[in-house]
Structures are given as C-alpha cells and as structure tokens.
Design a protein around this motif. Structure first.
Motif, PDB file in Angstrom:
ATOM      1  N   TYR C 331       0.820  -1.211   0.000  1.00 27.47           N
ATOM      2  CA  TYR C 331       0.000   0.000   0.000  1.00 27.47           C
ATOM      3  C   TYR C 331       0.856   1.265   0.000  1.00 27.47           C
ATOM      4  CZ  TYR C 331      -3.563  -3.386   1.339  1.00 27.47           C
ATOM      5  OH  TYR C 331      -4.403  -4.456   1.362  1.00 27.47           O
ATOM      6  N   PRO C 332       1.324   1.688  -1.178  1.00 27.07           N
ATOM      7  CA  PRO C 332       2.185   2.872  -1.214  1.00 27.07           C
ATOM      8  C   PRO C 332       1.477   4.139  -0.730  1.00 27.07           C
ATOM      9  CG  PRO C 332       1.552   2.193  -3.439  1.00 27.07           C
ATOM     10  CD  PRO C 332       1.121   1.096  -2.511  1.00 27.07           C
ATOM     11  N   ALA C 333       0.159   4.146  -0.805  1.00 29.06           N
ATOM     12  CA  ALA C 333      -0.589   5.291  -0.273  1.00 29.06           C
ATOM     13  C   ALA C 333      -1.299   4.886   1.023  1.00 29.06           C
ATOM     14  CB  ALA C 333      -1.592   5.805  -1.286  1.00 29.06           C
ATOM     15  N   GLY C 334      -0.747   3.921   1.693  1.00 33.90           N
ATOM     16  CA  GLY C 334      -1.318   3.501   2.966  1.00 33.90           C
ATOM     17  C   GLY C 334      -2.737   2.996   2.802  1.00 33.90           C
ATOM     18  N   LEU C 335      -3.566   3.311   3.777  1.00 32.86           N
ATOM     19  CA  LEU C 335      -4.955   2.855   3.765  1.00 32.86           C
ATOM     20  C   LEU C 335      -5.880   3.998   3.352  1.00 32.86           C
ATOM     21  CD1 LEU C 335      -4.835   0.768   7.085  1.00 32.86           C
ATOM     22  CD2 LEU C 335      -3.992   0.193   4.799  1.00 32.86           C
ATOM     23  N   PHE C 336      -5.343   4.839   2.446  1.00 28.58           N
ATOM     24  CA  PHE C 336      -6.062   6.030   2.000  1.00 28.58           C
ATOM     25  C   PHE C 336      -7.434   5.672   1.437  1.00 28.58           C
ATOM     26  CE2 PHE C 336      -6.356   9.522  -1.361  1.00 28.58           C
ATOM     27  CZ  PHE C 336      -6.622  10.531  -0.459  1.00 28.58           C
TER      28      PHE C 336
END
Lengths: 180, 290, 783
Positions: C331-336
C-alpha cells in the motif's frame, strides 16, 4: 557532599569556573566550562537525568527546574549563572519515601503518558503553586503555557495540578474546598 | 544545540561591568536574563568572546515612584507583572510583561534585556514608546538619559555605546485622567507578536482626548510610534469615528513585512483593529475602569 | 469482580507512572556507558546542490574529535545508501549531491557532546547549488530537473497507485444529479514528539555483538533491518540486540530508520567505543520523516435528495527526496482508500501518484494509521461541501447516508470489510451532548447581529490493527504480533510483547487483559517490552495496532494458559476436566460452588504437582494473525467563535464521541482521546512546514512550528458508545489515533460553517487568522 575537583581547563583550553550549587539540598562544588548549560550540568555532571531536553529554542519546558524556588528553563541558563544558588529538580520532589502532592496528582489524574514532559510540568507546577495556591483552571493553563505536552492534551495535567493545589492547601484548611 | 566557547566574567558593580565592557574591544556581550541571547548562542548566531554577567550587581532591580517611575533594568518580567505599583498605577506595563514569551521565560527575562536587545518583536519597546519613557545608560563617560524615541536605531541596534549598560527605565508619572493598554496578537501563547499595539491616552475634563501616544510592535525595523494616529486623536472625543481614523492612520504608517505570521496586508489590518481596541481600553482605564 | 482484580473495564492507575513521576524513566539520552563517544551531524544548507569538496581537517584538529565520517568513507562499507521501508533507498551520507536542506553531509565523533558540536562547526563544505524543485506538481511536469540520478527512471514520478471501479465511477458521475468537487491540500507536518530521536550503539568486538538503545517503535523490525543492511559487515541477527527503552512519544516518527542511527552504529564498529547520537529539535523537525503533504482533488456524486452515490479522488503525494514512508508494502498510499468513510458509496475510484521533490523524505503517519487522516479529512470536508450545495443540515445529511447498523459486516466499494459500527448512535449522542439544536438557534441569532460562530461535525471511520497476513507485510514480514506469558509458581505473571509503548500505558493495559483472562490481580502481572533479546518477535507499535493485534495475542496466549490450567485444576479437584469450568475468575466443578481452585493454586501445582504426562510449567506464546482490521469510529462536534477583527478562531466547545469497541481501561482511553484530539487541533489551526522556492524550510523549530499549548487547547469533552469488534478476541478496536483522524475535519467544518453565509466552502488547513481575515475582508464582513 562535594564532587571531586576537575582540571582547571578543558581539553580545548577553555578556562573552567568553580561553582557552588545546592541541588535538592545537597551542595556541589564543581568546575564547569562557561558554556555548559545548566541542563547538561544536571544530566551529565551530576547524573540527574530526570530533567529532559525537548527543544533548542526555549519553547518546550521539558528542562524546567526551580532556581531559588522559581521555575526556569535549564536549557537557557549556563551553569556558571547558578553559582551560589539553590536548584530543585524532579529527583528532589519525593521526601522520605513520600510523594510530593504534585507527583500524586499526576498519577491519580492520569496527567502523564510518555512521561517525557512530566518532570518539567511538575516543576513548573510546584513553582507556580507556591505563588498561587488556589488557582483557577485558566490560571493553571497560563502557568503551564511554557511547557509543551504532545500526549495528554493538557486536560488531565490541569486536573493533576488542581489536585496538588487542593492537597497542598489541606493542612491549613483541614480540607480543600473548591475555591473556584 | 551547543554554544561556542566563551569567557565568563561576573560584574560586581556597574563600574566593574563598564570596565569589563570597555576592555573587551566590542567582543563581549552583557548577560542579564539571557533568554534572547542564550538561544542565539546555542544556534551559534551569536558567538561573543565573553559574557559579562550583570545579574549580581545590587540595586538594579527595584521599582520606585520618585517623581517619575524608576524601573531597575534587571527586574524580572514576572516580578514586574506582579508588582503592586505597576499593577495599580501602570497597568499597561503589567499588560506588557504578562505577554512576554511564557511564564518560565518571564522568571528569568529582564525588562532591560527586552529593551536593549532591540528586537522589533519584543513587547516593551512599543509600550515604552507610548509611555514616553527614557532609559538611563551608564558608561565610562558617566550617566546619560536617553529619550526612548532616540533609543532604538535599527533591528538589534540601540543608542547604547559599546561601553554602556542600560541600568534604569524612567516613566513619567501618569497624568490625571490618563490610561494605557497593550494588546498583542500572537499565533499561539508565548509567541512573538504578529502585531502589538501600546496606547496611552490623556483625557481632558470634557472626556475628549487631550493627548495620545501609540507604539507598535513587530511592524517595522524597530518598534515604532504611530504619530499620525496620535495626531488624529488629539482633541477628539473617543468615539468610533475617531478611533477608526486613528486605526487607519496607524495601519498606514506601520511597515510590516510578509512572513510566517502573515502577509503584510493582514498585519496592517491587525494594526488598524488592535489600535482601536487598545485606545478603547486605555480610555476606559483613563476613566477609572479596568 | 473484574474491578477488584483490575481486569478489563477498570480505570486502573498506571503502573509505569511510578518511575516517570520520580524522574526515573530511562530514555535513550539517559543511557551512559563507559568510554562513550558522541556523534553530531553536519547538514546541508542547500536543498539541492553538488558537493564539490568536504574539508574535515580543521574538525580533526580539535582535541577530543575521534573521527569524521563522510559519504566517501561509507562507500567501501556499502553503507552510503540504505533501503527505506517502501522499496526505495535513501542516502546515509551523500557522495555527490544533496537533495534537501538539512540533509546529513558528514558526522563527527568526539569524546564530548560539546566537542562534537565544535567539530561540526569546523567542517567546511563547498557546494554548487542546483535547480530546486519544491512543488510536486511541477516535479511531475515534463522537463523538470530529475532529482534522483541514481534511478533508472529519469523523472520524478515514484509510483502510480489506484483502486476501485474507474469506469463504473465515471459513469456514476456522468449520470449524477449533483456533483461537488473540492481541492484540498493537507499540509506537511511533523509529529514532533517531545523526545527527539536518538541512539546509543555499542559494538562488542570480542563477542561480535551489537547492542543498541534506540528510539524505535518497532525494535524487532529494526533488528532485522540492521541484519539485512549490515550483514555483510559481520552483524548477525542473533548477535544484534535492540533495546527500545522508555520512549518520549512516537506518533509514527520513530518507525523509520534515520541516517543518524546508521552512522552511530557504523561509528561504534569503527571506533570500538559506544557511540551516542541524540538529534536536537531543529534536526528532528528539519530532517526526520514528515507526515501528510497530500494534494487532493475530490469529487462526490449524489442525488438531489442528498443520497451519496459515488466518490472520485485524485491525489499527488509529495514524498520529498526519498520515499521513506512506513506503509505496509502493498500500500504505497497507505490505507487512504478508507476514504469512503462512514457512507455506503456504490462506486468509488481513488488514484495517487507519488512525486520526488527537494524536501526531506518521508510520508509517515502523524498519529494515524497510514494516510487515514488524509482520507477522513477529505470525505468529512466533502460531505459538508455537499451539504452547502444542497442547503441541507450537515448532521441530517450524515444521518441520511450513514451505513446502517444492520449492514455490518459491510463491504466498502474500495474493498474493505468494516467489522462493526453504529454511526447514527454516535452522532446522535454527540448532538444531544452538545445541544446541537440549541447551537443552531444561537448561530442564527448571532449571524443576524453580524457575529461569527460555527458548528462543525466529523463522523469518521478509522481503519487500524494492521494486519491480516494475506494483505499486510513490511519488508515481507507479515504484520502479526506476539505475546508470551509465563505464570510463575507463586501465581505472579510475566508478559512479554512484540509491541512497544511510547506512552500508551501498555504495562497497565496488557496486564489488565491477562488479569481478566487469568483471574490474577493486575498488580501481580509484569509487562515487559522493547528488548529483542527477551521479547517475542513483533512488528511494533504504530497505526493503533497494539490493542487490535498484540492485544489479541495476549488474550489468546492467556487462554492457552487457562486451558492448560483447567486440566491442572481438574487434577487438583479430582474431577473430570469436562466438568471443570472457569467461573468468576476461578475454576469450579460445575454445579459445585464450594469446589474451586484459584489460578494461584493451579500455578503452584503446575510446578509442584502437575498431572502425570503433562509438561510442567504454565506458559504460552501466541503469534496473532488478525482475521481482519478493526474499524473504530466516532462523531465529533466542534463549536468555534471567530474574531471579526483579527480572524482568530477560538474553539468554544468540542464534544468527542468515540467508539473503539471494548474498552480495557477507560481512564487510559480517555487520555488517548484527549491527546489525539490535540494532535488533530494542531494541524487544523497551527502546525505546518513550508518551504520557500529555494527549498529553505520555514518553521523548522519550536519557535515557528506551532505545537498547541494548554492555552490553545480546549477543555475536551468526551463520551462513548461501545460496539465491540466481532472478530477480536476481546472485542477491542484500538483508539490511539481515532481522535487525530477525526478532529481536523470537525474544526475545519466549524470554521467554514461560521463563514458559509459568505459563500465560503473550503479553507485549507492550517486555518490561520490571516486566512480567515482575508475571507472576511473580501466579503465585507471584517470589523
């Protein structure tokens, strides 16, 4: 007690100054470099690591100690300035195995989380309550406005200080009425 | 952040301090409360060869009313704020001391340092401008009294000569029907001012403004007087219209720059607003209120 | 009963307080070893420059300076670069160019802290300034200077990530009756824990053992990273001991590996002496991983009646010079993509592009679970924009749309399965507590008089407890966590965990879980964390994962013990194990209340009189792989008053209703919420790090990086609902970050609400007085 005399000069050739300082009731005669900050003197020379460092701009108050009874930021004082003075740190709050009311207050009211700002907060509070034994909530908030806490959101710190204020008033008043 | 090395000298009296200063060749700094100087030294933005600690000089931290108010340069902000004479007779000074940095800094910081450091963001300069104060300097050539208007030359630069130290601040005794107030807007408590306004007014018997003086914090290279605003108020009833005119004049003569505290245009507007509020409060005090 | 033993649900006073209130906490800077050297770091004044030369000769001449380390010295050791947690790499020390102001350039090791600082001041570096790129949008334009010459890909684009049904979402927007769009910038901020980062590294050449005391939220992961990065130098994982002592606040900032850590370890190996590095505050803010910095463009499609239908979000993520985020690998953008929040969107599509700029690396959390604040802020702001568009009350619009309680477990359009929730109940409680109807009346009255007051709501859904092994790993290591419990013969217990408290009170709350499960008084249970030589492997404490993950491990390990204990109790009671039940914190023969055995009696027997054929002892370990994430939620309402002269925003009241499932210690949970709210207030009104066009940091210390004091912070009011997690062993969801996630939107919504009649729909945070004043002036509403 006295600490052993250090050499009169540092390795860099800086002249040392002999200071006499009473910390939590114990006298120390120590040679220090003029630029030694009080907080480093306490932590490094005396090994009293309860006083912390949280910033470099006199902003956070983690290093707060009492200088002749007044709360000051020990990162913004040179040790040479406290020659002949009396310093109180968190290590001196507990007396004869009995917690100071401010320590009790922080524990009872959950006034601390990571504990890093806590010694400074407590020393600020002790200095403040000596001048204002029955403060309002706003006055407590003003009094700790030079101490930053990142964990608690201050609400419980305010309660902790109020707890200590009541407790400190107890002997004189029998019990502590809510003066606010 | 660790300061560079320096030599440390304790001045035993004013003459000793002057002698140490004179012999330092301009390489020494005077250490009073140290709350501005030591942070600069920790960042190595100031690297004085030596510090002359003047805090052990006796007799420089008193407050007396002796025809005029005499404030010892070494009085700590916390003591100034709590002083009974100050609170009762010069509440504008108590206003000011109470908003300098934070309570812990105020336990160390001195009024003399706040003035002599000549930071346009410091609070006392504007108040002293409004109070028409003067400062007393002592140096190897003796004592001189410097009117406050002549004291702040530039940012961090005062009229003090290299061998002089500031020993006292003198404030004229408040006239009848006069009052003053200092208001400061800050980004958060303990911050330097976005804008600060000190206003002192004297009312005539009819309640009109006989004289006003206004000092501004952090909207110029030094603390500055809002002379046009002062002029606008003279002879006016302190009504909304007169205050608005004074506010607009003060805003026009302020010289803010854009920075993290906001755009210049905003600061100018805050000068306008705080000037009106400070005058209103000063007028209320002049009438015996709080 | 549970109150007597201090079990789940009791406000037990914290055990860890005893040392902290006496100044006896042991933080990294309190560690002092014989012969210890001090390391200090010279940093770049330029945001982008080629290093022409580094002259260390003057520094080396200072008595007491033991060594000066530059990038060239690290090349033979292959330590001049290090991997980040995000499959990127980061310079330890540059050999050629610097990419941000305050980047590490050289390190000085000396006998004293003060001498090390003198050494740093004596280092002379000649730079050739290069073009600076600070705006990520410009960084992504064709022709922008390529910042990362080390990459094969010759542009500043790091990655593209997307999730959701693009075609379906686009169609929903085409067909929508109402579309609202809002651009939002969520500024770069810094966690600024009051303790900065630091390390003491001690290399024992004879034993080949490295011991480090380090400000880390994840000691085991750090041990593995050290072994992977420096294995070629002879550091083997069984001879690396990472100790995370008392930590003065973490909030995500103590997850990454910083160059200073590597330099201290290297310097200890090089000099053979222990080496301490403690960064100062300026270094901490200027060079350590930042948080947020998301440029978001969000659109919401709805019916005219207010029914929300689709969400479309496009984002540029500024990662600075290196992608040094600390997200789970996938998840490069986390849990966005929790961005659909508390609402049942039918269609959604989210895309994020990462960009390099000449700013410090990062993208870590700021007391939030991997980009969840960015998501919660966006959706909760957008809902208010829709309310303004439709002229609907924002509370009513939320109530109308919430995912209904009976819809749980709820599968979101972006792929999450929400475990449990009752959003309407939380909002109603908040509205009743603050008297929402009364406030709206007051607002109308005030508005008629020209006074400005606003009411803001945020009904957020959190996503924490990473995470299930099928989705979640960091550097390939699955995001389980662990607990090891030993019950000693006298009935006292020791609990060791893979997580690490930074102030959350684990020594108390984890003891409470064990107390509850084993019927032992909380005071008889010691909790130990942070020493990799003794604690079981775990991924550490961040993203509110301690209670959801290690809490699960603790409960299950305790249950394993209880099951063995039941067999021992049956043996002692001379009963069939099937007839022995756990009742009122004791073992009892079913239906025979007089025949009981306490856990203490059983524990003694486990070592003195255990059944034949059974192993002696009473201990258990559990590595807990959570079946799902947990979804704490809440509704916050904020009331603000605005000074029409100065633009100052004053928070009059703030009511926070949180639901974090089962509560272990209400006192500690409330404390976590107070702190989280304050870290929500901070970026809403005060904190931000900006850069000028040359990449010079603005606000790089506590004079200008504005942490709220007690004077700015309101007297938070809290209330709760309790909707347990159905899949968690004790029903707990975690709470450390909810308030930070939920609060900013409530505050921003309140300010916008105060100005809404002037046509205002959005103000970027931090909402400073001057931003408000500009709006008032532009609309003729200023004093």
């Amino acid at each position: 007690m006295a600490v052993e005399t250090a050499p009169a000069k540092t390795t860099t050739g800086q002249k040392l100054h002999r200071i006499h300082v009473v910390v939590n009731g114990a006298a120390h005669d120590v040679d220090v470099e003029p630029r030694t900050l009080l907080v480093h003197f306490l932590r490094e020379n005396l090994g009293m690591t309860g006083t912390h460092i949280g910033c470099d701009t006199t902003s956070c108050g983690a290093c707060t100690v009492l200088l002749n009874g007044r709360a000051v930021k020990s990162c913004t004082l040179f040790a040479v300035q406290v020659d002949q003075a009396s310093i109180a740190t968190v290590e001196g709050l507990e007396k004869d195995g009995k917690l100071h009311p401010i320590q009790e207050g922080f524990h009872q009211e959950h006034g601390l989380q990571c504990g890093f700002c806590t010694p400074g907060m407590m020393m600020t509070a002790v200095g403040f309550l000596a001048t204002n034994p029955a403060p309002t909530e706003l006055q407590i908030r003003e009094a700790i406005s030079g101490n930053l806490c990142r964990c608690t959101g201050y609400v419980n710190i305010v309660k902790s200080i109020d707890y200590a204020a009541r407790k400190l008033r107890e002997p004189a008043e029998g019990k502590a009425p809510d003066v606010r | 952040m660790i300061p560079a090395s320096f030599e440390y000298e304790v001045a035993t009296d004013v003459a000793h301090a002057i002698q140490l200063l004179a012999s330092s060749g301009g390489e020494a700094k005077v250490l009073a409360g140290g709350q501005s100087l030591i942070p600069l030294m920790k960042f190595r933005l100031a690297q004085p060869a030596s510090l002359i600690d003047i805090t052990r000089i006796a007799g420089l931290s008193g407050i007396r009313e002796n025809g005029e108010l005499q404030i010892g340069a070494l009085i700590r902000e916390a003591d100034l704020e709590k002083n009974a004479i100050i609170r009762q007779r010069y509440p504008i000074i108590a206003d000011t001391a109470a908003v300098v940095a934070d309570p812990l800094v105020r336990n160390m910081a001195t009024i003399g340092g706040n003035l002599a450091h000549a930071d346009p963001a410091n609070d006392h300069p504007a108040t002293m401008l409004a109070l028409r104060a003067s400062v007393v300097a002592q140096g190897s050539k003796g004592e001189r009294v410097i009117p406050i208007d002549d004291f702040f030359l530039d940012t961090f630069t005062t009229a003090l000569r290299p061998d002089e130290i500031l020993v006292e601040i003198r404030v004229p005794k408040p006239a009848a029907r006069s009052g003053g107030a200092y208001l400061k807007l800050e980004r958060k408590v303990g911050d330097f001012a976005i804008v600060g306004v000190a206003a002192v007014v004297r009312l005539d018997e009819s309640g009109k403004i006989a004289a006003a003086s206004i000092g501004l914090t952090n909207v110029g290279l030094t603390a500055i007087r809002a002379r046009n605003a002062e002029e606008k108020l003279r002879g006016q009833a302190p009504d909304d219209k007169a205050l608005a005119a004074a506010g607009a004049a003060a805003a026009a003569e302020s010289q803010p720059v854009s920075d993290l505290r906001g755009p210049a245009e905003y600061k100018r507007d805050v000068v306008r607003v705080l000037t009106q509020r400070a005058i209103r409060k000063a007028v209320a005090r002049a009438k015996g209120g709080n | 009963m549970s109150v007597e033993i201090g079990g789940i649900g009791s406000s037990v006073k914290r055990k860890e307080d005893a040392r902290f209130i006496r100044g006896k906490g042991k933080y990294v800077d309190d560690v002092k070893l014989p012969g210890m050297l001090y390391l200090d770091i010279a940093r770049s004044p330029y945001a982008h420059a080629r290093i022409k030369s580094i002259d260390t000769s003057k520094a080396l001449k200072i008595p007491g300076v033991a060594a000066v380390i530059t990038g060239k010295d690290l090349v033979p050791l292959n330590l001049h670069w290090m991997p980040t947690l995000m499959s990127d790499k980061q310079m330890v020390l540059p050999t050629d160019t610097v990419l941000y102001q305050a980047q590490e350039v050289a390190a000085v090791v000396a006998t004293e802290r003060y001498i090390a600082a003198d050494g740093v001041a004596a280092i002379e570096v000649e730079y050739e300034p290069l073009p600076v790129v600070v705006d990520p949008k410009k960084a992504l334009e064709p022709g922008a200077p390529v910042l990362r010459e080390d990459r094969e890909q010759k542009n500043n684009h790091i990655w593209h990530w997307e999730v959701g049904d693009k075609a379906g979402t686009d169609k929903a927007f085409r067909d929508a009756e109402v579309v609202v769009k809002q651009d939002l910038y969520i500024p770069r901020i810094h966690v600024a824990s009051i303790e900065t980062c630091g390390i003491v590294a001690s290399w024992d050449k004879v034993e080949g053992k490295l011991t480090v005391w380090m400000t880390t939220q994840a000691p085991h992961a750090i041990r593995t990273v050290i072994a992977l990065v420096a294995g070629h130098l002879g550091l083997a994982e069984h001879k690396i001991r990472v100790i995370s002592p008392d930590i003065g606040g973490g909030f995500g900032g103590k997850v990454p590996v910083y160059p200073g850590y590597v330099l201290a370890i290297g310097a200890s190996v090089l000099t053979g002496a222990p080496v301490k590095w403690i960064e100062d505050r300026s270094e901490n803010i200027q060079a350590d991983s930042f948080a947020r910095d998301y440029h978001i463009s969000a659109e919401l499609a709805a019916k005219k009646d207010g029914t929300m239908q689709a969400l479309r979000v496009k984002t540029i993520a500024d990662h600075g010079a290196f992608d040094a985020a600390a997200n789970p690998s996938k998840y490069p953008a986390g849990l966005f993509h929790i961005i659909t929040g508390s609402y049942p969107f039918q269609k959604s599509f989210v895309e994020v592009d990462g960009a390099y700029t000449n700013k410090p690396p990062g993208g870590i959390a700021y007391r939030c679970s991997f980009r969840v604040t960015e998501a919660a802020f966006t959706i909760e702001r957008l809902v208010d924009v829709l309310a303004l568009e439709l002229k609907k009350d924002p509370a009513a619009l939320r109530m109308q749309n919430f995912i209904k309680p009976e819809a749980f477990p709820y599968k979101s359009a972006l792929g999450w399965e929400y475990d449990s929730g009752d959003y309407g109940r939380a909002l109603k409680l908040a509205m009743d507590t603050i008297d929402y109807a009364g406030l709206r009346k007051e607002q109308a009255t005030k508005r008629a008089k020209g006074e400005l007051m606003g009411i803001g709501i945020s009904s957020f859904t959190e996503i924490v407890g990473a995470g299930p092994s099928k989705q979640f790993d960091i550097l390939g290591i699955k995001m389980f966590d662990s607990a090891e419990i030993r019950v000693h013969p006298t009935g006292k217990a020791m609990v060791r965990l893979g997580v690490k408290s930074q102030g959350q009170g684990h020594e108390t709350t984890f003891a409470q879980i064990v107390a509850e499960e084993l019927g032992l008084p909380v005071g008889d249970i010691a909790v130990e964390e942070g020493d990799t030589d003794t604690a079981p492997y775990g991924l550490g404490t961040y993203a509110s994962r301690s209670t959801p993950v290690a809490g699960g491990a603790t409960a299950i390990a305790a249950r394993k013990i209880r099951e063995k204990a039941r067999l021992i109790a049956a043996h002692l009671l001379e009963a069939n194990p099937d007839d022995v039940e756990w009742k009122d914190y004791k073992f009892q023969v079913k239906g025979v209340p007089a025949k009981t055995k306490t856990m203490q009696e059983v524990a003694f027997a486990a070592y003195t009189n255990h059944p034949q054929g059974m192993e002696a002892g009473l201990e258990a370990v559990d590595y807990y792989d959570p079946p799902n994430l947990t979804y704490p939620f809440g509704s916050y309402i904020c009331v603000v008053d605005i000074d029409r002269g100065t633009g100052e925003v004053k928070i009059r009241r703030f009511v926070a209703v949180d639901d974090c499932g089962t509560i272990i210690n209400p006192m500690i949970v409330e404390g976590q919420i107070h702190g989280g709210l304050t870290m929500g207030l901070a970026p809403a009104l005060y904190e931000q790090i900006t850069y000028d066009e040359q990449g010079n940091i603005q606000g790089g210390n506590f004079m200008d990086y504005l942490l709220p004091t007690a004077m700015e912070t309101p007297n938070w009011e809290t209330a709760k609902t309790t909707t347990p997690s159905p899949h968690h062993p004790i029903g707990a969801k975690g709470v450390g970050e909810s308030a930070t996630v939920g609060a900013p939107a409530a505050i921003a919504n309140a300010v916008v609400d105060a100005l809404a009649h002037l046509g205002v729909r959005h103000i970027d945070i931090p909402i400073t007085p001057w931003k408000v004043q500009q709006i008032l002036k532009a609309n003729g509403a200023a004093e």
